[in-house]
Design a protein around this motif. Structure first.
Motif, PDB file in Angstrom:
ATOM      1  N   ASP A  22       0.663  -1.354  -0.336  1.00 42.57           N
ATOM      2  CA  ASP A  22      -0.350   0.339   0.215  1.00 42.57           C
ATOM      3  C   ASP A  22       0.971   1.414   0.263  1.00 42.57           C
ATOM      4  OD1 ASP A  22      -1.521   2.068   0.519  1.00 42.57           O
ATOM      5  OD2 ASP A  22      -2.561   1.051   2.320  1.00 42.57           O
ATOM      6  N   PRO A  23       0.853   2.018  -1.296  1.00 45.40           N
ATOM      7  CA  PRO A  23       1.609   3.505  -1.088  1.00 45.40           C
ATOM      8  C   PRO A  23       0.916   4.112  -0.171  1.00 45.40           C
ATOM      9  CG  PRO A  23       1.160   2.845  -3.451  1.00 45.40           C
ATOM     10  CD  PRO A  23       0.355   1.079  -2.362  1.00 45.40           C
ATOM     11  N   ALA A  25      10.079   1.658  -5.328  1.00 46.04           N
ATOM     12  CA  ALA A  25      10.658   2.290  -4.405  1.00 46.04           C
ATOM     13  C   ALA A  25      11.222   2.397  -6.103  1.00 46.04           C
ATOM     14  CB  ALA A  25      11.563   1.743  -3.386  1.00 46.04           C
ATOM     15  N   ALA A  26      11.723   2.108  -7.088  1.00 47.70           N
ATOM     16  CA  ALA A  26      12.606   2.128  -8.295  1.00 47.70           C
ATOM     17  C   ALA A  26      11.763   3.622  -9.034  1.00 47.70           C
ATOM     18  CB  ALA A  26      12.691   0.868  -8.729  1.00 47.70           C
ATOM     19  N   ALA A  27      10.664   3.355  -9.388  1.00 48.05           N
ATOM     20  CA  ALA A  27      10.377   4.549  -9.560  1.00 48.05           C
ATOM     21  C   ALA A  27       9.362   5.047  -8.576  1.00 48.05           C
ATOM     22  CB  ALA A  27       9.210   3.562 -10.575  1.00 48.05           C
ATOM     23  N   PRO A  28       9.639   5.827  -8.158  1.00 51.08           N
ATOM     24  CA  PRO A  28       8.722   6.672  -7.222  1.00 51.08           C
ATOM     25  C   PRO A  28       7.993   8.303  -7.694  1.00 51.08           C
ATOM     26  CG  PRO A  28      11.409   7.714  -7.703  1.00 51.08           C
ATOM     27  CD  PRO A  28      11.119   6.745  -8.624  1.00 51.08           C
ATOM     28  N   TRP A  29       8.062   7.738  -9.149  1.00 48.85           N
ATOM     29  CA  TRP A  29       6.636   8.635  -9.797  1.00 48.85           C
ATOM     30  C   TRP A  29       5.698   7.840  -9.412  1.00 48.85           C
ATOM     31  CZ3 TRP A  29       5.686   5.886 -13.656  1.00 48.85           C
ATOM     32  CH2 TRP A  29       7.011   5.284 -14.553  1.00 48.85           C
ATOM     33  N   LEU A  30       5.616   7.193  -9.644  1.00 53.21           N
ATOM     34  CA  LEU A  30       4.789   5.291 -10.200  1.00 53.21           C
ATOM     35  C   LEU A  30       3.450   5.424  -9.463  1.00 53.21           C
ATOM     36  CD1 LEU A  30       3.167   3.043 -11.789  1.00 53.21           C
ATOM     37  CD2 LEU A  30       5.078   1.591 -10.232  1.00 53.21           C
ATOM     38  N   VAL A  61      -1.530  -0.996 -16.877  1.00 53.75           N
ATOM     39  CA  VAL A  61      -0.522  -0.731 -15.751  1.00 53.75           C
ATOM     40  C   VAL A  61      -0.803  -1.756 -14.211  1.00 53.75           C
ATOM     41  CG1 VAL A  61       0.580   1.192 -13.751  1.00 53.75           C
ATOM     42  CG2 VAL A  61       0.032   1.830 -16.246  1.00 53.75           C
ATOM     43  N   MET A  62      -1.052  -1.748 -13.788  1.00 52.25           N
ATOM     44  CA  MET A  62      -1.860  -2.857 -13.159  1.00 52.25           C
ATOM     45  C   MET A  62      -1.289  -4.470 -13.243  1.00 52.25           C
ATOM     46  SD  MET A  62      -2.739  -0.429 -10.720  1.00 52.25           S
ATOM     47  CE  MET A  62      -2.734  -1.773  -9.631  1.00 52.25           C
ATOM     48  N   ALA A  63      -1.738  -4.910 -14.585  1.00 52.49           N
ATOM     49  CA  ALA A  63      -1.622  -5.911 -15.341  1.00 52.49           C
ATOM     50  C   ALA A  63       0.610  -5.770 -15.650  1.00 52.49           C
ATOM     51  CB  ALA A  63      -2.032  -5.948 -17.025  1.00 52.49           C
ATOM     52  N   LEU A  64       1.365  -5.139 -15.314  1.00 49.78           N
ATOM     53  CA  LEU A  64       2.330  -5.150 -15.553  1.00 49.78           C
ATOM     54  C   LEU A  64       3.084  -5.181 -14.222  1.00 49.78           C
ATOM     55  CD1 LEU A  64       5.533  -4.298 -16.028  1.00 49.78           C
ATOM     56  CD2 LEU A  64       4.187  -1.868 -16.307  1.00 49.78           C
TER      57      LEU A  64
END
Length: 375
Positions: A150-151, A196-201, A269-272
């Motif tokens: 949960d972000p 964490a790797a893509a903080p924009w996500l 995106v969710m599938a990815l």
């Protein structure tokens, strides 16, 4: 959380979920203590494996310079210090309450910014009715979810591990508990690493979901003023589609063409995210999870509802759970196909910027994504 700027009495929704949710499996105090400690340990142990197998690192990770065999300096993530967020081992009611908090954080600011004429009725009765719907849904889902990253909750991003569901699943599938708990945490910590790797996500997804929510809210207002026969027809079509096996949910029935396109892009995106985590949790191999093949085989049968009562199968479709399972499989197929073409490092270009995320068309045509991103 009951101000007139909200459409749901979130506190009441959490209480309803707690009251009507099914209890977890019966276990002794010693078993429960072992379960909680085992999940905490598995969550910690999963991190270095996820970093290794994904070849990704948090954007703010500590790195150190070291010489390779040719004497050149390279950068390496200090995996023992990689921070992917907090970990909480929770029960079903706590999972539901955490989700009401995250849902409020995502939806309330959007709804508060709407033109008053575009808002649904915000009476106390309306908010309580919405709370009953949300609470009932969360109660149903609270017995299904093994873990969730949960972000969007308050404070730091948090991994929630739902202890009673993990225990019920490993018992039902007769799995090695230590292997299964680590396997679950490998999936969830991969999600943690993605964000964490893509903080924009997180912000990107919130913006896309917010835009869709604004449009859907307008449609819902129109539906709320529709004749009763139209509302009954909507529910009837949804149930009929579910019985037939179509992957639709109630919201699909009120979406216009533009909204369906927005939803398709979010779904891609969710599938990815789900497919990537599914591939990586198996990629660690049998040296890390000795019974990984057995777990995957039995877990896929469980996902397919093998042996489940007919009513459970229909309920899964109404709740959109079958559509969620399709996301896992479509995303995993995309990840494997991309890796076959450009390798794992080439796949990781997907986390570089929002423009590198696959479109709905590209999820089913990985070569198109490779051509666009790696041309």
């Amino acid at each position: 959380m009951t101000s007139t700027s909200t459409l749901v009495d979130w506190q009441t929704a959490a209480q309803i979920a707690r009251r009507v949710g099914r209890p977890g499996p019966v276990a002794s105090r010693a078993e429960l203590d072992d379960l909680v400690e085992g999940l905490r340990t598995a969550a910690q142990d999963a991190v270095p494996h996820v970093l290794r197998v994904t070849r990704m690192r948090p954007a703010d990770a500590d790195v150190e310079r070291e010489r390779d065999s040719s004497g050149r300096f390279t950068r390496r993530v200090r995996v023992e210090h990689a921070d992917l967020g907090d970990v909480r081992v929770v029960d079903r009611a706590t999972w539901a309450r955490a989700n009401t908090t995250s849902m409020a954080a995502l939806t309330d600011p959007v709804l508060a910014g709407l033109d008053p004429a575009a808002r649904p009725v915000e009476s106390s009765n309306a908010r309580l009715a919405a709370a009953a719907e949300v609470g009932g849904l969360l109660a149903l889902l609270s017995s299904k979810v093994l873990g969730q990253f949960d972000p969007y909750g308050p404070g730091r991003p948090t991994l929630l591990l739902v202890a009673p569901n993990v225990l019920a699943a490993e018992r039902a599938m007769q799995l090695d508990p230590q292997d299964f708990r680590l396997w679950v945490c490998l999936h969830e910590q991969t999600h943690a690493l993605q964000f964490a790797a893509a903080p924009w996500l997180a912000g990107h997804l919130a913006d896309r979901m917010g835009a869709l929510l604004r449009d859907v809210t307008a449609s819902s207002v129109a539906l709320s003023h529709a004749p009763l026969r139209d509302k009954v027809a909507l529910v009837g079509r949804t149930l009929l589609d579910a019985v037939r096996g179509d992957l639709t949910t109630p919201v699909d029935q009120v979406l216009g063409p533009d909204q369906k396109e927005q939803l398709a892009e979010i779904t891609a995106v969710m599938a990815l995210l789900e497919g990537h985590a599914d591939v990586m949790m198996d990629a660690v191999g049998r040296r890390v999870v000795p019974s990984v093949r057995t777990i995957r085989s039995r877990f896929e049968k469980r996902r397919d509802g093998e042996g489940a009562p007919r009513v459970d199968v229909v309920l899964r479709r109404v709740l959109g759970m079958d559509a969620k399972i399709a996301q896992y499989r479509d995303g995993a197929a995309f990840v494997r196909a991309v890796e076959e073409k450009v390798g794992r490092d080439g796949l990781n270009a997907v986390w570089a910027e929002p423009g590198n995320l696959p479109s709905a068309r590209e999820i089913s045509d990985p070569r198109a994504w490779v051509r666009r991103v790696h041309s």
